[in-house]
Design a protein around this motif. Structure first.
Motif, mmCIF file in Angstrom:
data_model
loop_
_atom_site.group_PDB
_atom_site.id
_atom_site.type_symbol
_atom_site.label_atom_id
_atom_site.label_comp_id
_atom_site.label_asym_id
_atom_site.label_seq_id
_atom_site.Cartn_x
_atom_site.Cartn_y
_atom_site.Cartn_z
ATOM 1 N N ALA A 11 53.142 39.274 40.070
ATOM 2 C CA ALA A 11 52.821 40.052 38.873
ATOM 3 C C ALA A 11 53.751 41.249 38.711
ATOM 4 C CB ALA A 11 51.372 40.520 38.941
ATOM 5 N N LEU A 12 54.032 41.950 39.789
ATOM 6 C CA LEU A 12 54.904 43.120 39.693
ATOM 7 C C LEU A 12 56.339 42.739 39.334
ATOM 8 C CD1 LEU A 12 53.642 45.400 42.601
ATOM 9 C CD2 LEU A 12 53.309 45.682 40.145
ATOM 10 N N PHE A 40 61.818 36.897 31.675
ATOM 11 C CA PHE A 40 62.125 35.628 32.339
ATOM 12 C C PHE A 40 62.816 35.828 33.682
ATOM 13 C CE2 PHE A 40 61.393 33.775 28.094
ATOM 14 C CZ PHE A 40 60.441 32.837 28.475
ATOM 15 N N LEU A 41 63.657 36.841 33.787
ATOM 16 C CA LEU A 41 64.269 37.132 35.090
ATOM 17 C C LEU A 41 63.202 37.573 36.095
ATOM 18 C CD1 LEU A 41 67.576 38.930 34.064
ATOM 19 C CD2 LEU A 41 67.304 36.624 34.981
ATOM 20 N N GLY A 42 62.244 38.366 35.655
ATOM 21 C CA GLY A 42 61.132 38.750 36.518
ATOM 22 C C GLY A 42 60.285 37.554 36.915
ATOM 23 N N PHE A 47 58.566 33.786 41.080
ATOM 24 C CA PHE A 47 58.340 32.430 41.576
ATOM 25 C C PHE A 47 59.237 32.095 42.752
ATOM 26 C CE2 PHE A 47 55.946 31.624 37.669
ATOM 27 C CZ PHE A 47 54.870 30.956 38.225
ATOM 28 N N ARG A 48 60.422 32.665 42.775
ATOM 29 C CA ARG A 48 61.305 32.468 43.929
ATOM 30 C C ARG A 48 60.637 33.042 45.180
ATOM 31 N NH1 ARG A 48 66.520 35.497 45.598
ATOM 32 N NH2 ARG A 48 67.450 33.994 47.018
ATOM 33 N N LEU A 50 57.439 33.454 45.580
ATOM 34 C CA LEU A 50 56.282 32.606 45.844
ATOM 35 C C LEU A 50 56.681 31.350 46.624
ATOM 36 C CD1 LEU A 50 53.219 32.111 45.172
ATOM 37 C CD2 LEU A 50 54.045 30.832 43.205
ATOM 38 N N PHE A 51 57.758 30.710 46.212
ATOM 39 C CA PHE A 51 58.202 29.499 46.898
ATOM 40 C C PHE A 51 58.726 29.799 48.298
ATOM 41 C CE2 PHE A 51 58.692 27.755 42.484
ATOM 42 C CZ PHE A 51 57.621 26.884 42.588
ATOM 43 N N ARG A 52 59.372 30.939 48.475
ATOM 44 C CA ARG A 52 59.810 31.330 49.818
ATOM 45 C C ARG A 52 58.613 31.505 50.744
ATOM 46 N NH1 ARG A 52 64.227 36.130 49.264
ATOM 47 N NH2 ARG A 52 66.087 34.827 49.407
ATOM 48 N N ALA A 53 57.578 32.165 50.254
ATOM 49 C CA ALA A 53 56.381 32.383 51.058
ATOM 50 C C ALA A 53 55.703 31.047 51.381
ATOM 51 C CB ALA A 53 55.416 33.305 50.332
ATOM 52 N N ALA A 54 55.652 30.147 50.413
ATOM 53 C CA ALA A 54 55.043 28.831 50.651
ATOM 54 C C ALA A 54 55.837 28.052 51.698
ATOM 55 C CB ALA A 54 54.974 28.043 49.353
ATOM 56 N N LYS A 55 57.143 28.140 51.626
ATOM 57 C CA LYS A 55 57.995 27.455 52.605
ATOM 58 C C LYS A 55 57.765 28.032 54.001
ATOM 59 C CE LYS A 55 62.818 26.290 53.467
ATOM 60 N NZ LYS A 55 64.204 26.454 53.002
#
Length: 73
Positions: A11-12, A40-42, A47-48, A50-55
């Motif tokens: 969100a931030l 869109f850059l935010g 999401f980048r 988010l995906f790093r954390a999921a990985k």
């Protein structure tokens, strides 16, 4: 506990990107182009993250599974 701030970080990132874009639009009188771009850059940055954390969570879960299998053997 390590991953409890993922939603806040997402969100931030979006809000910060939107805000910076909005301020740049005001400065350069280009509304709404930089505001939309910043949003869109935010979104991409959030999401980048988010995906790093999921990985990382998946790697840790796999490691725990391997340790449990080794302990059982």
């Amino acid at each position: 506990m390590k991953y409890s701030t993922i939603g806040l970080e997402l969100a931030l990132s979006i809000i910060l990107g939107w805000y910076v874009g909005r301020r740049l639009d005001q400065k350069f009188d280009t509304a709404p182009y930089l505001e939309i771009t910043g949003f869109f850059l935010g979104l991409i940055a959030g999401f980048r993250s988010l995906f790093r954390a999921a990985k990382q969570m998946q790697i840790e879960a796999d490691k725990e599974t391997e340790e449990e299998a080794a302990a059982a053997a």
